[in-house]
Scaffold this active site. Sequence first.
Site, PDB file in Angstrom:
ATOM      1  CB  SER A  93     -20.985  82.107-102.192  1.00 30.15           C
ATOM      2  OG  SER A  93     -20.497  81.684-100.954  1.00 30.15           O
ATOM      3  CD  GLU A 132     -12.954  81.496-103.361  1.00 28.79           C
ATOM      4  OE1 GLU A 132     -12.031  82.251-103.733  1.00 28.79           O
ATOM      5  OE2 GLU A 132     -13.215  81.286-102.166  1.00 28.79           O
ATOM      6  CG  HIS A 157     -16.362  79.693-101.377  1.00 24.81           C
ATOM      7  ND1 HIS A 157     -15.792  80.880-101.771  1.00 24.81           N
ATOM      8  CD2 HIS A 157     -17.623  79.998-100.965  1.00 24.81           C
ATOM      9  CE1 HIS A 157     -16.670  81.871-101.597  1.00 24.81           C
ATOM     10  NE2 HIS A 157     -17.779  81.359-101.118  1.00 24.81           N
TER      11      HIS A 157
END
Lengths: 279, 279
Positions: free
Chosen positions: B135, B204, B177
């Site tokens: 992330s 993800e 993401h």
Amino acid sequence: MTISDLPPRQGYLMPIGGAEDKKAQRVILKRFVQLSGGANARITVIPLASESPAERGRQYCDLFSEMGVQSVDCIQLRNRYEANMPATAALLDNATGIFMTGGDQVKLVSLIGGTLVASKMLSRFKKGATVAGTSAGASAMSLHMIAFGRSGAKPSQRMVQFAPGLGLTDDLIIDQHFRQRDRTGRLMTAVAFNPALIGVGVDEDTALVIAPDGSAEVIGSGTVTVVDGRNMEYTDIHSVKRHYPITVLGMNVQTFGSGTKLASLTLDEPVALPSLKFG
Amino acid sequence: MTISDLPPRQGYLMPIGGAEDKKAQRVILKRFVQLSGGANARITVIPLASESPAERGRQYCDLFSEMGVQSVDCIQLRNRYEANMPATAALLDNATGIFMTGGDQVKLVSLIGGTLVASKMLSRFKKGATVAGTSAGASAMSLHMIAFGRSGAKPSQRMVQFAPGLGLTDDLIIDQHFRQRDRTGRLMTAVAFNPALIGVGVDEDTALVIAPDGSAEVIGSGTVTVVDGRNMEYTDIHSVKRHYPITVLGMNVQTFGSGTKLASLTLDEPVALPSLKFG
């Protein structure tokens, strides 16, 4: 001066804050010509940031011709395809001085970024050619380029928009029209994002002449502001939202008048005047 | 694996799109541990992007310990002063694997950018340590980092905000993401600013494993999208204002499923599958 006369090292870099004197003393343009070889200079103008590249290119070509250089070329192109044509990039082959005009740095970079013209310019610079840029042409020199932003003295989170620039300097974030457009806040914000970089704000009719050894000199009628965040202790830039002001602790903001010489303007050493010792 | 066992070249880089499986197969985390030396791996966790670094650091340390590595360290610090302390940076001295957690990439970069911790991480990577980030930790790897932005499929001018990142990769703009937060538009916008760079959008529970030779492999349950603007012919990104859509002509957007191997993901060569030849 021919290619083989160029020193085997990076050239001089001259970010200009825009609106440089073109009629009277021409202090800045004269220095550019001199560092490019004087009467032996072979100048290539890149007017692609301008709204009217043809007109702007002609203006600077006439200026440099009038100043008595050996030759002047101008790169004109309409799209990225042409920016990748060897015949276009060849106009940089013999350049001892490269001049990028003002306009819009995003226009320039989205047009030539990653093309043959950009890589040729970089390789000429690495081989000793002098590169000057005024206004947008100064901003575009930065690896981390200020694309656009808002005016104001106080840093706030969304004040500055970065984009990847041409990378003639890895360490410096260059801003221009600095005092005239009240850009202290946006340069401080830019540096707060990652204090590994040094912010350089150049006023109009002012240039910073950065020598290959990292020393630098301020010339012209205004000042150069250096924003150094390397000793910054704290910022809340990550938690402040949108246009609210941010906190920065320990950021060093210095302004240097015309004629000032800096011993070093690289990340390896503290920013210092030649006569001052640090550390 | 000890320091001297590390190969004398750059390590593997593993951007992870966030929300990687931590309980079942642990495909991604296992690969990270394996590339870091398996049972001999010495892992250092950097949880500083997180809102609760202590808690997040403990979570990953427990995970890696449970997976049977030789040692796990965690870098905790409160300010840039501590990020410049040799004792803090020393936690990276023997690392064969470095893991950056999620959270906020601006928080991470404004805290450690330009400090001893950042330069030590980079030098360990250059010497062969594997670096993974999930992330925010994936975004922060980029030299030209996506700081924040807006969702949506269509590129528009103010959709993406850059900031200078940690520079583990100069060429790739990493986004995460990717499918879950509908980030195609912002990655295309990012690349349009300067098509010298390649955009990499990681879903993800997915990772791109980039080998030192520039080849890459997609692992995990999602896909990786590669946005390649090197053959882009035209964009009007400089003239479009604010949140209006931009035009991009000739931008190459490819999506690769898990298990795909790419022969090369560097600017030197076209993005290609090993079995496909390009011109």
